[in-house]
Design a protein around this motif. Sequence first.
Motif, PDB file in Angstrom:
ATOM      1  N   CYS A 129       0.837  -1.208   0.000  1.00 21.65           N
ATOM      2  CA  CYS A 129       0.000   0.000   0.000  1.00 21.65           C
ATOM      3  C   CYS A 129       0.868   1.252   0.000  1.00 21.65           C
ATOM      4  CB  CYS A 129      -0.932  -0.007   1.212  1.00 21.65           C
ATOM      5  SG  CYS A 129      -2.223  -1.272   1.160  1.00 21.65           S
ATOM      6  N   LYS A 130       1.977   1.199   0.696  1.00 23.40           N
ATOM      7  CA  LYS A 130       2.899   2.343   0.749  1.00 23.40           C
ATOM      8  C   LYS A 130       3.510   2.599  -0.627  1.00 23.40           C
ATOM      9  CE  LYS A 130       5.116   5.384   3.363  1.00 23.40           C
ATOM     10  NZ  LYS A 130       4.412   6.437   4.109  1.00 23.40           N
ATOM     11  N   LEU A 131       3.890   1.526  -1.317  1.00 26.74           N
ATOM     12  CA  LEU A 131       4.448   1.671  -2.659  1.00 26.74           C
ATOM     13  C   LEU A 131       3.457   2.355  -3.593  1.00 26.74           C
ATOM     14  CD1 LEU A 131       6.269  -1.712  -3.430  1.00 26.74           C
ATOM     15  CD2 LEU A 131       7.326   0.519  -3.167  1.00 26.74           C
ATOM     16  N   ILE A 132       2.208   1.908  -3.527  1.00 24.84           N
ATOM     17  CA  ILE A 132       1.176   2.473  -4.398  1.00 24.84           C
ATOM     18  C   ILE A 132       0.910   3.928  -4.036  1.00 24.84           C
ATOM     19  CG2 ILE A 132      -1.268   2.318  -5.001  1.00 24.84           C
ATOM     20  CD1 ILE A 132      -0.987  -0.749  -4.619  1.00 24.84           C
ATOM     21  N   GLN A 133       0.833   4.200  -2.736  1.00 21.13           N
ATOM     22  CA  GLN A 133       0.560   5.562  -2.269  1.00 21.13           C
ATOM     23  C   GLN A 133       1.651   6.533  -2.699  1.00 21.13           C
ATOM     24  OE1 GLN A 133       0.468   5.879   1.981  1.00 21.13           O
ATOM     25  NE2 GLN A 133       0.133   8.081   1.971  1.00 21.13           N
ATOM     26  N   CYS A 134       2.900   6.088  -2.639  1.00 16.51           N
ATOM     27  CA  CYS A 134       4.027   6.981  -2.937  1.00 16.51           C
ATOM     28  C   CYS A 134       4.345   7.060  -4.424  1.00 16.51           C
ATOM     29  CB  CYS A 134       5.262   6.523  -2.171  1.00 16.51           C
ATOM     30  SG  CYS A 134       5.109   6.701  -0.383  1.00 16.51           S
ATOM     31  N   GLY A 135       3.563   6.378  -5.257  1.00 22.23           N
ATOM     32  CA  GLY A 135       3.788   6.463  -6.702  1.00 22.23           C
ATOM     33  C   GLY A 135       5.089   5.840  -7.140  1.00 22.23           C
ATOM     34  N   ALA A 173     -14.322   6.533 -12.954  1.00 23.16           N
ATOM     35  CA  ALA A 173     -15.300   7.295 -13.738  1.00 23.16           C
ATOM     36  C   ALA A 173     -15.736   8.555 -12.996  1.00 23.16           C
ATOM     37  CB  ALA A 173     -16.512   6.412 -14.044  1.00 23.16           C
ATOM     38  N   SER A 174     -15.990   8.420 -11.689  1.00 22.13           N
ATOM     39  CA  SER A 174     -16.428   9.590 -10.920  1.00 22.13           C
ATOM     40  C   SER A 174     -15.327  10.636 -10.815  1.00 22.13           C
ATOM     41  CB  SER A 174     -16.881   9.166  -9.521  1.00 22.13           C
ATOM     42  OG  SER A 174     -15.795   8.638  -8.778  1.00 22.13           O
ATOM     43  N   ALA A 175     -14.058  10.192 -10.913  1.00 18.24           N
ATOM     44  CA  ALA A 175     -12.933  11.131 -10.886  1.00 18.24           C
ATOM     45  C   ALA A 175     -12.659  11.718 -12.266  1.00 18.24           C
ATOM     46  CB  ALA A 175     -11.687  10.429 -10.371  1.00 18.24           C
ATOM     47  N   GLY A 176     -13.363  11.211 -13.283  1.00 20.72           N
ATOM     48  CA  GLY A 176     -13.169  11.725 -14.638  1.00 20.72           C
ATOM     49  C   GLY A 176     -11.842  11.311 -15.247  1.00 20.72           C
ATOM     50  N   ASP A 177     -11.268  10.197 -14.793  1.00 24.71           N
ATOM     51  CA  ASP A 177      -9.970   9.740 -15.290  1.00 24.71           C
ATOM     52  C   ASP A 177     -10.182   8.737 -16.429  1.00 24.71           C
ATOM     53  OD1 ASP A 177      -7.395   8.659 -15.664  1.00 24.71           O
ATOM     54  OD2 ASP A 177      -6.877   9.082 -13.565  1.00 24.71           O
ATOM     55  N   GLU A 178     -10.161   9.251 -17.659  1.00 26.42           N
ATOM     56  CA  GLU A 178     -10.430   8.404 -18.818  1.00 26.42           C
ATOM     57  C   GLU A 178      -9.347   7.353 -19.024  1.00 26.42           C
ATOM     58  OE1 GLU A 178     -11.102  10.802 -22.243  1.00 26.42           O
ATOM     59  OE2 GLU A 178     -12.815  11.875 -21.367  1.00 26.42           O
ATOM     60  N   ALA A 179      -8.103   7.713 -18.740  1.00 25.30           N
ATOM     61  CA  ALA A 179      -7.005   6.763 -18.917  1.00 25.30           C
ATOM     62  C   ALA A 179      -7.192   5.550 -18.009  1.00 25.30           C
ATOM     63  CB  ALA A 179      -5.668   7.439 -18.628  1.00 25.30           C
ATOM     64  N   LEU A 180      -7.520   5.795 -16.740  1.00 22.35           N
ATOM     65  CA  LEU A 180      -7.743   4.698 -15.800  1.00 22.35           C
ATOM     66  C   LEU A 180      -8.958   3.868 -16.210  1.00 22.35           C
ATOM     67  CD1 LEU A 180      -7.038   6.038 -12.191  1.00 22.35           C
ATOM     68  CD2 LEU A 180      -5.918   4.135 -13.362  1.00 22.35           C
ATOM     69  N   ASN A 224      -2.719   5.996  -9.863  1.00 28.51           N
ATOM     70  CA  ASN A 224      -1.462   5.336 -10.241  1.00 28.51           C
ATOM     71  C   ASN A 224      -1.741   4.308 -11.346  1.00 28.51           C
ATOM     72  OD1 ASN A 224       0.945   3.860 -10.320  1.00 28.51           O
ATOM     73  ND2 ASN A 224       1.334   4.182  -8.135  1.00 28.51           N
ATOM     74  N   VAL A 225      -1.615   4.756 -12.602  1.00 29.37           N
ATOM     75  CA  VAL A 225      -1.928   3.897 -13.745  1.00 29.37           C
ATOM     76  C   VAL A 225      -0.984   2.695 -13.804  1.00 29.37           C
ATOM     77  CG1 VAL A 225      -2.117   3.805 -16.259  1.00 29.37           C
ATOM     78  CG2 VAL A 225      -2.826   5.862 -15.037  1.00 29.37           C
ATOM     79  N   ALA A 226       0.292   2.906 -13.505  1.00 26.61           N
ATOM     80  CA  ALA A 226       1.259   1.807 -13.550  1.00 26.61           C
ATOM     81  C   ALA A 226       0.889   0.716 -12.562  1.00 26.61           C
ATOM     82  CB  ALA A 226       2.661   2.333 -13.245  1.00 26.61           C
ATOM     83  N   ALA A 227       0.456   1.124 -11.365  1.00 25.52           N
ATOM     84  CA  ALA A 227       0.063   0.145 -10.354  1.00 25.52           C
ATOM     85  C   ALA A 227      -1.192  -0.603 -10.785  1.00 25.52           C
ATOM     86  CB  ALA A 227      -0.166   0.832  -9.016  1.00 25.52           C
ATOM     87  N   VAL A 228      -2.144   0.109 -11.387  1.00 28.15           N
ATOM     88  CA  VAL A 228      -3.373  -0.537 -11.851  1.00 28.15           C
ATOM     89  C   VAL A 228      -3.035  -1.595 -12.898  1.00 28.15           C
ATOM     90  CG1 VAL A 228      -5.515  -0.178 -13.142  1.00 28.15           C
ATOM     91  CG2 VAL A 228      -4.864   1.416 -11.328  1.00 28.15           C
ATOM     92  N   ARG A 229      -2.177  -1.259 -13.855  1.00 23.29           N
ATOM     93  CA  ARG A 229      -1.788  -2.225 -14.887  1.00 23.29           C
ATOM     94  C   ARG A 229      -1.097  -3.438 -14.269  1.00 23.29           C
ATOM     95  NH1 ARG A 229      -0.294   2.323 -18.450  1.00 23.29           N
ATOM     96  NH2 ARG A 229      -1.779   2.383 -20.177  1.00 23.29           N
ATOM     97  N   ALA A 230      -0.167  -3.176 -13.341  1.00 20.73           N
ATOM     98  CA  ALA A 230       0.590  -4.276 -12.731  1.00 20.73           C
ATOM     99  C   ALA A 230      -0.329  -5.200 -11.944  1.00 20.73           C
ATOM    100  CB  ALA A 230       1.683  -3.710 -11.822  1.00 20.73           C
ATOM    101  N   LEU A 231      -1.276  -4.644 -11.215  1.00 22.25           N
ATOM    102  CA  LEU A 231      -2.195  -5.457 -10.408  1.00 22.25           C
ATOM    103  C   LEU A 231      -3.129  -6.281 -11.290  1.00 22.25           C
ATOM    104  CD1 LEU A 231      -3.014  -2.782  -7.696  1.00 22.25           C
ATOM    105  CD2 LEU A 231      -1.794  -4.922  -7.302  1.00 22.25           C
TER     106      LEU A 231
END
Length: 206
Positions: free
Chosen positions: A93-99, A172-179, A141-148
């Motif tokens: 969780c710390k890794l993901i939080q810190c980008g 979607a609620s954050a409006g992040d189209e990439a995610l 964190n798009v990289a973390a989403v892909r890795a998971l």
Amino acid sequence: RPCFIIIFLFDCAWCFSFLLNQPPVHSRRFISPSVFPTTQLLKTKFCIRRSAQKLESTQILFQELETAIDLSDNVLIEDLFRNDRLPLDIALCKLIQCGASASLLHSALQIVNDTMSADAFHSIVDDAGRSLLMRAVVEGNVAAVRALLDLGLDPDHGGSAYSMRTPLMQAASAGDEALCGVLQAGGADGGRRDRFGRSAADQAAA
């Protein structure tokens, strides 16, 4: 003679009463009354000291983890994760939080995936009850989403903290189209609804 009998019976009654009021044999210790409290106090002080040392050691290790993230140091990450020096769920969780970088995330996630059972790995949540994937989406964190997703985490599991909301609904609620695109490519179900009956499209429009 009646007097002697009465005295004898009185003595027997007194002895019987005395024996009834004695503590059990196993509880009678031949030690000074002050020894037991002192021993307990020493044990308590020892436990407190050990707990303080353990907490200090853990704080130092988390500082090392932050340093490894800042420097993108894969070697240090592997050392911290492979030797069980940190709680793996909290460290992830710390890794993901810190980008953390994609390479650091890949190394850490692979170690955890190899170390934990699949069920344990997929059920990791942070201190707010969010799944690792939901935590990554919240952090953007798009990289973390892909890795998971590559490691097979359920794309629709958000944990217990968001009223049955999925990571796709959060993105979607954050409006992040990439995610949203990454999650949909990873198999996220856009037709799911939260406990208020709202889909990801509904929350994007809001």
